[in-house]
Scaffold this motif. Sequence first.
Motif, PDB file in Angstrom:
ATOM      1  N   VAL A   1       0.856  -1.189   0.000  1.00  0.00           N
ATOM      2  CA  VAL A   1       0.000   0.000   0.000  1.00  0.00           C
ATOM      3  C   VAL A   1       0.892   1.238   0.000  1.00  0.00           C
ATOM      4  CG1 VAL A   1      -1.891  -1.187   1.182  1.00  0.00           C
ATOM      5  CG2 VAL A   1      -0.193   0.042   2.530  1.00  0.00           C
TER       6      VAL A   1
ATOM      7  N   CYS B   1      -6.257   2.554   1.691  1.00  0.00           N
ATOM      8  CA  CYS B   1      -5.505   1.501   2.371  1.00  0.00           C
ATOM      9  C   CYS B   1      -6.216   1.064   3.655  1.00  0.00           C
ATOM     10  CB  CYS B   1      -4.090   1.977   2.687  1.00  0.00           C
ATOM     11  SG  CYS B   1      -3.210   2.610   1.242  1.00  0.00           S
TER      12      CYS B   1
ATOM     13  N   HIS C   1      -8.189  -1.825   1.497  1.00  0.00           N
ATOM     14  CA  HIS C   1      -7.131  -2.785   1.168  1.00  0.00           C
ATOM     15  C   HIS C   1      -6.800  -3.705   2.343  1.00  0.00           C
ATOM     16  CE1 HIS C   1      -3.646  -3.165  -1.940  1.00  0.00           C
ATOM     17  NE2 HIS C   1      -4.264  -4.293  -1.723  1.00  0.00           N
TER      18      HIS C   1
ATOM     19  N   CYS D   1       1.393  -7.511   4.638  1.00  0.00           N
ATOM     20  CA  CYS D   1       1.173  -6.159   4.125  1.00  0.00           C
ATOM     21  C   CYS D   1       2.464  -5.380   4.294  1.00  0.00           C
ATOM     22  CB  CYS D   1       0.055  -5.479   4.915  1.00  0.00           C
ATOM     23  SG  CYS D   1      -0.191  -3.733   4.496  1.00  0.00           S
TER      24      CYS D   1
ATOM     25  N   ARG E   1       0.709   0.506  -5.199  1.00  0.00           N
ATOM     26  CA  ARG E   1      -0.299  -0.428  -4.700  1.00  0.00           C
ATOM     27  C   ARG E   1      -0.254  -1.673  -5.593  1.00  0.00           C
ATOM     28  NH1 ARG E   1      -4.284   0.631  -1.490  1.00  0.00           N
ATOM     29  NH2 ARG E   1      -4.298   2.870  -1.986  1.00  0.00           N
TER      30      ARG E   1
ATOM     31  N   PHE F   1      -8.079   0.833  -7.301  1.00  0.00           N
ATOM     32  CA  PHE F   1      -8.070  -0.264  -6.333  1.00  0.00           C
ATOM     33  C   PHE F   1      -8.991  -1.342  -6.879  1.00  0.00           C
ATOM     34  CE2 PHE F   1      -9.918  -2.452  -2.599  1.00  0.00           C
ATOM     35  CZ  PHE F   1      -8.777  -3.117  -2.210  1.00  0.00           C
TER      36      PHE F   1
ATOM     37  N   SER G   1      -5.500  -5.499  -6.953  1.00  0.00           N
ATOM     38  CA  SER G   1      -4.659  -5.858  -5.803  1.00  0.00           C
ATOM     39  C   SER G   1      -5.478  -6.272  -4.582  1.00  0.00           C
ATOM     40  CB  SER G   1      -3.740  -4.692  -5.432  1.00  0.00           C
ATOM     41  OG  SER G   1      -4.501  -3.581  -4.987  1.00  0.00           O
TER      42      SER G   1
END
Length: 160
Positions: free
Chosen positions: A41, A49, A53, A74, A127, A148, A151
């Motif tokens: 991220v 994020c 995410h 992460c 990302r 987004f 991912s």
Amino acid sequence: MTISKGDRIPTTTFTTMTENGPEPVASDALFNGKTVAIFSVPGAFTPTCSAKHLPGFIEKAEALKAKGVDEIACTAVNDVFVMGAWGKSAGADGKVTMLADGNGDFAQAMGLTMDGSKFGLGTRGQRFSMIVKDGVVEELNVEQPGDFKVSSAEHMLEQL
């Protein structure tokens, strides 16, 4: 040069927060002999994020592990204290390993940096997400700036 499917993960060192304080994590120890779902991220505590995410991977942790993932990680170009606090506040403990790439060594070695200076962020990691088997990139999902989609944990589940 940007990493590609079939390439070995470069040798670098992350830092993670433990009960005993910051501890180094060698990329070889993280990836070799395991299947790892890792996502990057642009920054801890940033809007997408924090809202989508990281929560998506926390929510889908059991489903990913049921499909053969040994570890979910992460990473961000943030310091270990920020990554530790973000993981704790998001409920990542026991589900997602929070890896600080404080100097951006991993992002640079992967060829996946971005210039966030327009937002006061400096050089950060793009990302992206990857499925890494025994140190080799099996799937690589790099987002277009501001997106987004590919991912996400949901997309990764479809790849397994």
